[in-house]
Structure formats: C-alpha cells, structure tokens
Design a protein around this motif. Sequence first.
Motif, PDB file in Angstrom:
ATOM      1  N   UNK A   1     -10.653  -0.920 -12.092  1.00  0.00           N
ATOM      2  CA  UNK A   1      -9.628  -0.444 -11.114  1.00  0.00           C
ATOM      3  C   UNK A   1     -10.105  -0.880  -9.659  1.00  0.00           C
ATOM      4  N   UNK A   2      -9.095  -0.483  -8.790  1.00  0.00           N
ATOM      5  CA  UNK A   2      -9.109  -0.838  -7.337  1.00  0.00           C
ATOM      6  C   UNK A   2     -10.271  -0.523  -6.516  1.00  0.00           C
ATOM      7  N   UNK A   3     -11.019   0.846  -7.362  1.00  0.00           N
ATOM      8  CA  UNK A   3     -12.066   1.665  -6.681  1.00  0.00           C
ATOM      9  C   UNK A   3     -13.106   0.970  -7.141  1.00  0.00           C
ATOM     10  N   UNK A   4     -13.604  -0.058  -6.913  1.00  0.00           N
ATOM     11  CA  UNK A   4     -14.678  -0.970  -7.523  1.00  0.00           C
ATOM     12  C   UNK A   4     -15.992  -0.315  -7.128  1.00  0.00           C
ATOM     13  N   UNK A   5     -16.076   0.364  -6.015  1.00  0.00           N
ATOM     14  CA  UNK A   5     -17.292   0.913  -5.571  1.00  0.00           C
ATOM     15  C   UNK A   5     -17.983   1.947  -6.702  1.00  0.00           C
ATOM     16  N   UNK A   6     -17.028   2.482  -7.327  1.00  0.00           N
ATOM     17  CA  UNK A   6     -17.635   3.729  -8.276  1.00  0.00           C
ATOM     18  C   UNK A   6     -17.690   2.972  -9.595  1.00  0.00           C
ATOM     19  N   UNK A   7     -17.491   1.862  -9.839  1.00  0.00           N
ATOM     20  CA  UNK A   7     -17.578   1.017 -11.309  1.00  0.00           C
ATOM     21  C   UNK A   7     -16.531   1.993 -12.114  1.00  0.00           C
ATOM     22  N   UNK A   8     -15.343   2.052 -11.740  1.00  0.00           N
ATOM     23  CA  UNK A   8     -14.593   3.001 -12.646  1.00  0.00           C
ATOM     24  C   UNK A   8     -13.609   1.814 -13.493  1.00  0.00           C
ATOM     25  N   UNK A   9     -13.350   2.011 -14.797  1.00  0.00           N
ATOM     26  CA  UNK A   9     -12.770   1.055 -15.721  1.00  0.00           C
ATOM     27  C   UNK A   9     -12.042   1.936 -16.810  1.00  0.00           C
ATOM     28  N   UNK A  10     -11.047   1.354 -17.357  1.00  0.00           N
ATOM     29  CA  UNK A  10     -10.370   2.030 -18.432  1.00  0.00           C
ATOM     30  C   UNK A  10     -10.526   1.230 -19.737  1.00  0.00           C
ATOM     31  N   UNK A  11     -10.948   1.719 -20.674  1.00  0.00           N
ATOM     32  CA  UNK A  11     -10.901   1.193 -21.996  1.00  0.00           C
ATOM     33  C   UNK A  11      -9.527   1.272 -22.675  1.00  0.00           C
ATOM     34  N   UNK A  12      -9.036   0.242 -23.331  1.00  0.00           N
ATOM     35  CA  UNK A  12      -7.813   0.192 -24.119  1.00  0.00           C
ATOM     36  C   UNK A  12      -8.334  -0.354 -25.575  1.00  0.00           C
ATOM     37  N   UNK A  13      -7.627   0.136 -26.433  1.00  0.00           N
ATOM     38  CA  UNK A  13      -7.780  -0.331 -28.049  1.00  0.00           C
ATOM     39  C   UNK A  13      -6.627  -1.060 -28.634  1.00  0.00           C
ATOM     40  N   UNK A  14      -6.735  -1.936 -29.157  1.00  0.00           N
ATOM     41  CA  UNK A  14      -5.391  -2.865 -29.509  1.00  0.00           C
ATOM     42  C   UNK A  14      -4.947  -1.891 -30.809  1.00  0.00           C
ATOM     43  N   UNK A  15      -3.727  -1.824 -30.691  1.00  0.00           N
ATOM     44  CA  UNK A  15      -3.090  -0.754 -31.865  1.00  0.00           C
ATOM     45  C   UNK A  15      -2.863  -1.778 -33.039  1.00  0.00           C
ATOM     46  N   UNK A  16      -3.547  -1.191 -34.253  1.00  0.00           N
ATOM     47  CA  UNK A  16      -3.496  -2.086 -35.476  1.00  0.00           C
ATOM     48  C   UNK A  16      -2.215  -2.285 -36.106  1.00  0.00           C
ATOM     49  N   UNK A  17      -1.256  -1.527 -35.903  1.00  0.00           N
ATOM     50  CA  UNK A  17       0.016  -1.863 -36.327  1.00  0.00           C
ATOM     51  C   UNK A  17       0.915  -2.679 -35.256  1.00  0.00           C
TER      52      UNK A  17
END
Length: 473
Positions: A339-355
């Motif tokens: 994310x843009x707030x890199x100082x906090x090390x925030x990230x979003x985890x996404x998973x590929x939809x199997x379908x």
Amino acid sequence: MAGGAADGRQIRVDSAVLEHQPESPPRPLPRPHGAREVSSPPLPEELLLDIFRRIPDPADLVLTSAACVTFRRLITDRSFLRQYRKLHAPPLLGFLQYGDNVFHPAVPPHPSAPAARVVALAGDFSFSFVPAPDPAHRWVVRDSRDGRVLLEASPREGYSARGVVFTELAVCDPLHRQYLLLPPIPGDLAAAVEDPLMRIRPHFSETFLAPQGDGNEASTAEETSFRVIWMVQCEARVVGFVFSSSTRQWRAIPSQSWANLLAGFVSSTGLALFYGRQCTCDYFYWLPNCQYDLKMLVLDTLRMEFSVDEPPTEAKNALFLGITMMETGEGRPRMLAGTYDMTCGNHTLWRKNGGSTSQWQKEKMVSLSPGPRDVLRCSIGNYLVLDHFGSSSLEKGLYTVDIETLQLKRVCASVLGSTYCNYPPSLSVPKVSSGIEEEVLEQGVEALRAKGSVDGHQNGGQADVLGVGDGAD
C-alpha cells in the motif's frame, strides 16, 4: 554365621551360600476367565503412509525411517516422497550471491543451519568443476531451483560485446560436482530474435530454470530431468525458448506480439516492458514497466504459453510499490500487494479464484515490515524473504516470514542472490533424488571431520543433515 543344633553343636553356614540361594518364585495370579495373550495386529501400510505424510518436520521423518526396515522402505519410496514434498516446503539452506558465486548458508538459530553448514562444506559453490568456455569468460550464477544451479558465461572484464544475445549456459549440481553444458540455440530458432535494439541491449533477455510441474506419476528419468527457459523481450513481441534435459534440445515457445497482449499498445519505448520475474506454482509472473493497462506478463510452464493477467483494481496502485507472488499450498497463486503507507508495512493478500483465471479474491490485510526501509525480496512457498535493514529489536539480515503466523526467522546476512533449497537430484543417475539417501550424510560428515567439526553427535545431526523433499521434481 553360626546356628545351634539339637545336640548343642555349632553348625557353620557359609554366608555366600545364603546369598546365592534362589528365592521361591512368586505364585502366578489366577488368569481371568476367558482371557488369553494375543499380539497386536500390524498397522496397514496405507495407515502408516498417512501417518508419515502428517509428520511436519523432515528431520523427524528421517529419524522415523531409521526405526525399522518397513518404515524405511515406505518412506524412501519415490511416490511417497513426491506426495510429502507437495505438502511440506523444502528447507531453505541459504542464498547464492549473484556475480560472485558465493554461497551464504543459513546460520543459527535458523532450523536449517546444521544442514546448511554441511552443504557449504560438502559442495563446490565456486563451480571450479565446470570448465570455462574460454579464458576470457567465467561462470556466474543466474538461477537455482531444486538444488540445481544455472550458470551463464560472462566476460571477466566489462560488458559483453555488442550484438551478443545468446551466451553459453551450463546447469550443475554443486553437491555431486556434475554439470551439463547446454547446446547453442539453433540458428532457425535464434532468427526469431531480429530486433536490432535487442542486440544492443542483451540484458533484455533472461535465462532461468523452470519447475517440473506435477510429478505424481513421474518416472525416475523425469525426476532427474530439468528445463531451462530463455526469454527475450523484443520491440514488437516476446520470444521464448525452452531446453529439456530429457531431449537435450531447444524448442520455441509460441511468441506473442505486444499488440495482441496489451490493449492500446503502439510501439516500444526502447525499454523492457516487464521486469521482476517471480515464480509461483507452475507460473512465472513479470510486473509491468509501462502504463499499458498495468497488466502482468504470465508464462504458463505446463502449457508453455505467454499471456497477461490483470490484477484487481485495488492492487494496481501497488504495481509500482511492490507485488510479491506466493503459493497457497493448494496449487493456486497468491498476490501480496503493498500500500502507499509503506512505513507501516501494510499489505493486502489476494488469492486466485480457482473457478476463473482472471479473478482475484481479497483474503486479508497483513502488516509485515518491522522497519520502514525493509524490502520483500522473494517468496518460497508460503514464506516471504524480507531484507531487514536493522532495528533495535532485530539484527540486520535476511528473514523468512510465515504469511500465516507472521513469525520471523533470520536466515543470514543481507545478500542479493538466488535461494538455494534442499538437495538436488543428480544430473544423470539419481544419487540424492529423495533428499533421504545416505550419500549426502556421508559427504557432509566426512567434510565436517576434515574440518574438525564433528563432536560425536552424528545421530542427533543425521536428521538435520538429510531433510526430505527437493521441491518440484
């Protein structure tokens, strides 16, 4: 000892005789009516295999294999080891530094440190056993996978000559000191790379080892085989070639024009359109170095096809801040977007939809970085490799991060290089194809003895030395 008799005479009895007089055996207890002694039936092999598959630590699996002949036969079976490797990630032994050909093993207290120390002593990571193509060139590390190392001939001084796109390659096994010199790409295939721009800037091409794919039914020959990919970004298209050790030949990967892959593409700007190769499951991903819909270039190594993948809209803002591809453990990729707030090390985890091959589902938010300047280098299965620049609570160096628990484990000092995981199958007759053979232990122990490092704890160190699972076959 003396005793009195009836007639008053003294009778002497030797004390030793008394000491050795057998005691009367205890009378057996009456057996309950109907009870009888029976031996417990042996466990079916299917149940034993299911139990062995659930052993989380490869070191414990090695100790289990030493319990009896039956256990060893079941555990060393190749089909079982392939199943085990799919469930348990191979140990990270260290990093191969780019350019300098130096192996940086994992250091204590990392759990792979004992095995990494033995590998560092037993292997030849200077690659002195691989003959140099000519005195003006030397071998440098380009990639590593499943314990094998891909080497490229590089000039000892300065940059390669203008017009050179294809260089000499070798794949080697540093533990067994075996190597294979790859043949040159045939002229009819090399003719596909015709852009003058590419002949001036050879760094737009890259070579790397490919995963072997699903090895559930792999034969011995397939287990010891490997593939090398040579990918070139030309002005108008992406061109690829794949070498198979089974056929000892190169073949072309169907090329794709940028106009077909990228909507709105007009012409190349003279820069590589994609960068930052990452591998997860059986796919390679490259991040965009342009503004063409902010899509990622994808190579499916099972079908050997190029395509593009569109990240979720929310993740597109992270393309220039950092995206790391990961595995789910279910054969589907994950995407960790900053994310843009890199100082906090925030990230979003996404998973590929199997379908669907084009849909991503948001999984969760995670905060990884213990420091504001830390960099995510790569991923290994379900783990991230974090380059930590030092803080009051953590020593500077490379750390693995468990994406589920966010637990950090220091591997070694900071280094730019390729990960080196587990023991390789030999390039010809498999000697360490399962990671559980005795040869690595023998090599390692002999090397440690030569260094005066074995202190009599071989039994305790055997599990640490051997490990199980080579990664993808």
